[in-house]
Design an enzyme around this catalytic site. Structure first.
Site, PDB file in Angstrom:
ATOM      1  N   GLU A 120     -29.241  -3.103  35.936  1.00  0.00           N
ATOM      2  CA  GLU A 120     -27.906  -3.216  36.547  1.00  0.00           C
ATOM      3  C   GLU A 120     -27.500  -4.678  36.668  1.00  0.00           C
ATOM      4  O   GLU A 120     -28.353  -5.553  36.739  1.00  0.00           O
ATOM      5  CB  GLU A 120     -27.923  -2.665  37.988  1.00  0.00           C
ATOM      6  N   LYS A 122     -26.311  -7.918  38.654  1.00  0.00           N
ATOM      7  CA  LYS A 122     -26.471  -8.411  40.019  1.00  0.00           C
ATOM      8  C   LYS A 122     -25.201  -9.184  40.358  1.00  0.00           C
ATOM      9  O   LYS A 122     -25.082 -10.379  40.073  1.00  0.00           O
ATOM     10  CB  LYS A 122     -27.709  -9.306  40.118  1.00  0.00           C
ATOM     11  N   ASP A 124     -22.554 -11.211  42.370  1.00  0.00           N
ATOM     12  CA  ASP A 124     -22.799 -12.236  43.377  1.00  0.00           C
ATOM     13  C   ASP A 124     -21.810 -12.088  44.537  1.00  0.00           C
ATOM     14  O   ASP A 124     -20.721 -12.644  44.518  1.00  0.00           O
ATOM     15  CB  ASP A 124     -22.648 -13.613  42.718  1.00  0.00           C
ATOM     16  N   TYR A 229     -24.922   0.292  44.645  1.00  0.00           N
ATOM     17  CA  TYR A 229     -26.098   0.287  43.776  1.00  0.00           C
ATOM     18  C   TYR A 229     -27.274   1.053  44.369  1.00  0.00           C
ATOM     19  O   TYR A 229     -28.357   1.027  43.806  1.00  0.00           O
ATOM     20  CB  TYR A 229     -26.508  -1.142  43.414  1.00  0.00           C
ATOM     21  N   LYS A 319     -33.061 -13.770  37.428  1.00  0.00           N
ATOM     22  CA  LYS A 319     -31.992 -14.706  37.793  1.00  0.00           C
ATOM     23  C   LYS A 319     -31.646 -15.623  36.625  1.00  0.00           C
ATOM     24  O   LYS A 319     -32.538 -16.165  35.970  1.00  0.00           O
ATOM     25  CB  LYS A 319     -32.435 -15.567  38.989  1.00  0.00           C
ATOM     26  N   CYS A 413       2.153 -42.338  47.767  1.00  0.00           N
ATOM     27  CA  CYS A 413       2.322 -41.381  46.674  1.00  0.00           C
ATOM     28  C   CYS A 413       2.297 -42.153  45.361  1.00  0.00           C
ATOM     29  O   CYS A 413       3.032 -43.135  45.211  1.00  0.00           O
ATOM     30  CB  CYS A 413       3.647 -40.646  46.831  1.00  0.00           C
ATOM     31  N   CYS A 416       6.115 -42.029  43.754  1.00  0.00           N
ATOM     32  CA  CYS A 416       7.311 -42.648  44.333  1.00  0.00           C
ATOM     33  C   CYS A 416       6.986 -43.746  45.338  1.00  0.00           C
ATOM     34  O   CYS A 416       7.896 -44.393  45.858  1.00  0.00           O
ATOM     35  CB  CYS A 416       8.206 -41.583  44.968  1.00  0.00           C
ATOM     36  N   CYS A 431       2.907 -36.163  49.959  1.00  0.00           N
ATOM     37  CA  CYS A 431       4.017 -37.093  49.818  1.00  0.00           C
ATOM     38  C   CYS A 431       5.172 -36.503  50.614  1.00  0.00           C
ATOM     39  O   CYS A 431       5.608 -35.391  50.351  1.00  0.00           O
ATOM     40  CB  CYS A 431       4.411 -37.230  48.349  1.00  0.00           C
ATOM     41  N   CYS A 436      10.932 -37.054  45.786  1.00  0.00           N
ATOM     42  CA  CYS A 436       9.899 -37.606  44.904  1.00  0.00           C
ATOM     43  C   CYS A 436      10.021 -36.992  43.508  1.00  0.00           C
ATOM     44  O   CYS A 436      10.097 -35.765  43.368  1.00  0.00           O
ATOM     45  CB  CYS A 436       8.520 -37.317  45.499  1.00  0.00           C
TER      46      CYS A 436
HETATM   47  S1  IVH Z   1     -30.946  -3.617  45.050  1.00  0.00           S
HETATM   48  C1  IVH Z   1     -34.101  -2.821  48.094  1.00  0.00           C
HETATM   49  N1  IVH Z   1     -29.135  -3.847  43.189  1.00  0.00           N
HETATM   50  O1  IVH Z   1     -28.987  -8.876  45.547  1.00  0.00           O
HETATM   51  C2  IVH Z   1     -33.302  -3.468  47.049  1.00  0.00           C
HETATM   52  N2  IVH Z   1     -29.236  -5.527  44.869  1.00  0.00           N
HETATM   53  O2  IVH Z   1     -31.825  -9.988  47.185  1.00  0.00           O
HETATM   54  C3  IVH Z   1     -31.967  -3.804  47.520  1.00  0.00           C
HETATM   55  N3  IVH Z   1     -27.517  -7.259  44.663  1.00  0.00           N
HETATM   56  O3  IVH Z   1     -29.271  -8.278  48.979  1.00  0.00           O
HETATM   57  C4  IVH Z   1     -31.141  -4.501  46.549  1.00  0.00           C
HETATM   58  N4  IVH Z   1     -26.547  -6.424  42.874  1.00  0.00           N
HETATM   59  O4  IVH Z   1     -26.960  -8.123  47.916  1.00  0.00           O
HETATM   60  C5  IVH Z   1     -29.683  -4.396  44.286  1.00  0.00           C
HETATM   61  N5  IVH Z   1     -27.548  -3.895  41.515  1.00  0.00           N
HETATM   62  C6  IVH Z   1     -28.081  -4.437  42.599  1.00  0.00           C
HETATM   63  C7  IVH Z   1     -27.572  -5.611  43.179  1.00  0.00           C
HETATM   64  C8  IVH Z   1     -28.200  -6.150  44.309  1.00  0.00           C
HETATM   65  C9  IVH Z   1     -26.510  -7.389  43.774  1.00  0.00           C
HETATM   66  C10 IVH Z   1     -27.811  -8.201  45.772  1.00  0.00           C
HETATM   67  C11 IVH Z   1     -27.941  -7.544  47.120  1.00  0.00           C
HETATM   68  C12 IVH Z   1     -29.294  -7.932  47.629  1.00  0.00           C
HETATM   69  C13 IVH Z   1     -29.645  -9.107  46.757  1.00  0.00           C
HETATM   70  C14 IVH Z   1     -31.114  -9.141  46.437  1.00  0.00           C
END
Ligand code: IVH
Length: 677
Positions: A120, A122, A124, A229, A319, A413, A416, A431, A436
């Site tokens: 999946e 991740k 942010d 998720y 990551k 500015c 001007c 300004c 201006c």
């Molecule tokens: S699973 C027990 N799945 O990443 C596992 N986390 O430190 C719980 N996050 O706090 C997380 N996408 O905020 C999971 N597809 C995904 C995610 C995801 C983003 C974030 C979540 C979590 C942090 C992991």
């Protein structure tokens, strides 16, 4: 009227309110969750307006799950705390293929069945736990320390992809990521920069800041989204998911948004290939991702693997390496924004970052430059905030040669020469000179831009040229330009001049929201412009609106209302509006030009209409458009304030009510006769 027919009317209204709530929820689901709308925005707005009008007239019929009830009207004093029934863990990280392989080995050592991984994105943002009881949304909480979080129900409720009622009557807790899509992030930062507020460094911080708002009205404006998720609890349901994949598809069937890009694979190699694939295309996604999550699919396997105190042993986050580069800061330029802010911009030795060549980057404001001690000639770290706007992060102090020069923020500015001013509570310098040249130029550039009046063929260079030749002073003058004027300019061919004039002419017919955007009223962006256009119908009404009238409109806050009244009180606004009026620029909101043609007017100004029944050859939306385009207002239900009921065939209860209240009932042809063009 007898009480029997009154209660019958009430029953009909109740049914209509329920139908509207259901239909709007369905449309929200198709639009926000499936990304496949069933109706146009205008049709959707029409349903919402009808519901709002009915609810205003019958407050006792407002359902808690009504789409109009997403935003709590009052701020909280503080967030309550919520104890998590199941602790909210985080994920262990991996930064290489080798680390993923050792994760896979540990999994296979513990579980001897067939291993499948779900891969999946991740996203942010921030982890949230969301509870539904018998299908109804009841609570949302942040992760906090994993044991206890904060109750952010009111803020999460404003997210339109979150159903207030599930499509299955389940009691469950789902976990997911609340985040800010990039487009919303860019827009928010633009607005904040305009207001002289500190911009957010990235969409994650912006999402966190939004969810920390005690006032849900603020959070509701931030265009947050949420993707689920995990299913963390499920009470007495007919289905018993056996795998993560089953659980996610149950959440999807219940109407929640789950990551559409998830994939199930049989080996860690395949999972790693997907990591590389998404690493390469992360910039094409509409939101930031900081990695890929890999989870063991089978729930039995998950149970056997268990968790450490911090994270489950059945999942890992791959990551992405952070994208930062080092380059030289060649100069700092100050540009004047259209709201008169003096914006520092870094001129950089060109460098490739996240797929594009960057030679300019934001330095935010004077405080940022001083705080980080950024000097001209420094080697600096540059990153893309939210992967879009490049920004300077800071200098590499140990690489200094002594030749670097401290930057002295100009006291005046740069265009001007007027001494710059700083308003109380703002970090931006401005300004203060309304005349201006840079300000005039930036305002006209914004006026003609695609999101405003959309006058094609007029770019920055032409605007500068027009100003330099004294052909325009403000955007209003554009409408009085002649072919001869344009041909006086260097390098402008007769053919382009004709095109420019045609584009200017065409913009006269734009609907009010474009003009409102174009005026550049501080704090009023495209969205607020549309709300104002719909709320007031024409510019005269808006221009004379009092502060109280403005704040009465949903989504118009006190700061914006004050800014609007200030703007309309300015002499320069009057000069501009006079010119635009003389130039016959349209001042009315046209629901949809397709329906109204180019006919607009003010013959229905101040009149409130209600529409009922089937009109000959015209849809409800078209009739609404026609009325609004002539300055009238359309309400969803008949009241003593209604001036006319526009009735077609098979008119129902509204007709009875209008007759009972003595409201004039007219046909479509009578309406058309009222429209003096
Ligand atoms: S699973 C027990 N799945 O990443 C596992 N986390 O430190 C719980 N996050 O706090 C997380 N996408 O905020 C999971 N597809 C995904 C995610 C995801 C983003 C974030 C979540 C979590 C942090 C992991």
């Amino acid at each position: 009227m007898s009480s029997i027919s009154e209660s019958k009317i009430h029953l009909d209204v109740r049914e209509r309110v329920q139908t509207l709530c259901r239909d709007i929820a369905t449309h929200d689901y198709h639009y926000h969750v499936l990304d496949a709308p069933l109706i146009s925005d205008a049709e959707y707005d029409h349903l919402l307006r009808e519901l709002r009008a009915l609810e205003a007239e019958h407050p006792e019929l407002v359902l808690p799950s009504s789409p109009t009830q997403r935003v709590a009207p009052r701020p909280l004093a503080a967030f309550d705390t919520v104890g998590h029934r199941v602790p909210m863990l985080s994920l262990a990280n991996a930064f290489s293929r080798a680390e993923l392989e050792s994760f896979d080995r540990r999994v296979r050592e513990t579980y001897d069945g067939q291993v499948q991984y779900v891969v999946e994105l991740k996203i942010d943002g921030l982890a949230v736990a969301v509870r539904f009881e018998h299908g109804h949304f009841v609570q949302a909480a942040t992760r906090g320390d994993g044991e206890t979080g904060e109750d952010i129900t009111a803020n999460i409720r404003t997210i339109r992809s979150l159903p207030l009622t599930l499509r299955l009557p389940l009691t469950l807790e789902a976990r997911g990521e609340a985040y800010m899509p990039r487009v919303a992030f860019t827009k928010l930062n633009e607005e904040r920069a305009e207001q002289g507020l500190q911009v957010f460094a990235n969409p994650r911080n912006a999402a966190a800041g939004s969810l920390r708002q005690l006032d849900a009205r603020e959070a509701g404006k931030r265009n947050l989204d949420v993707v689920f998720y995990a299913l963390s609890e499920l009470e007495a349901a007919d289905t018993d998911p056996k795998s993560h994949e089953d659980a996610l598809s149950l959440l999807a069937r219940a109407g929640l948004k789950v990551s559409p890009l998830r994939q199930t694979v049989d080996s860690i190699d395949a999972a790693f290939n997907l990591c590389l694939e998404y690493q390469a295309k992360r910039h094409t996604l509409p939101y930031d991702i900081d990695g890929i999550v890999i989870k063991v699919n089978n729930f039995d396997a998950q149970r056997q693997l268990g968790a450490t105190a911090k994270s489950p042993r059945w999942a890992i986050a791959y990551k992405f390496p952070a994208e930062q580069v080092v380059t030289r800061l060649l100069n700092i330029e100050i540009t004047v924004g259209r709201t008169a802010t003096l914006n520092p911009t870094a001129v950089l030795e060109p460098v490739a970052i996240a797929g594009t060549l960057v030679s300019r980057a934001s330095l935010h404001n004077a405080e940022f430059i001083a705080g980080k001690d950024i000097r001209i000639g420094d080697l600096v770290y540059v990153a893309k905030a939210g992967e879009i706007i490049p920004e300077v992060l800071g200098p590499l102090v140990d690489r200094r040669t002594g030749a670097e020069k401290a930057f002295v923020y100009p006291a005046n500015c740069p265009e001007c020469g007027t001494p710059a001013v700083q308003r109380a509570g703002e970090v931006a310098w401005r300004c203060p000179n309304p005349a201006c040249a840079a300000l005039l130029r930036e305002r006209i550039i914004y006026f003609v831009s695609r999101e405003a009046m959309d006058i094609t063929g007029i770019g920055e260079a032409l605007v500068a040229n027009l100003l330099a030749h004294g052909l325009v002073q403000d955007a209003g003058d554009l409408y009085f330009l002649t072919r001869e004027d344009l041909l006086k300019l260097p390098r402008l061919q007769a053919k382009s001049a004709a095109k420019v004039l045609a584009a200017i002419d065409k913009s006269r017919g734009n609907s009010l929201e474009r003009l409102l955007t174009a005026l550049g009223i501080p704090l009023v962006g495209t969205k607020a412009a549309l709300t104002l256009a719909q709320g007031f119908g024409n510019l005269e009404q808006l221009g004379t609106a009092r502060y109280e009238d403005l704040v009465a409109i949903p989504d118009i806050g006190d700061k914006m209302a004050a800014s609007i009244t200030e703007f309309f009180a300015l002499p320069s606004t009057h000069t501009l509006l006079d010119k635009l009026k003389r130039a016959e620029v349209n001042f009315t909101y046209l629901v949809n030009l397709r329906f109204t043609g180019s006919h607009t007017g003010t013959s229905l100004a101040g009149l409130i209409f209600v529409i009922t029944g089937t009109l000959p050859g015209l849809s409800r939306e078209e009739a609404t458009g026609l009325i609004l385009a002539h300055g009238g207002t359309v309400s969803g239900s008949v009241s003593a304030r209604t001036n006319y009921l526009l009735a077609g065939e098979k008119a129902g209860e509204k007709l009875t009510k209008a007759q009972a209240l003595g409201v004039a009932v007219i046909s479509l042809s009578e309406l058309q006769a009222m429209l003096k063009h």
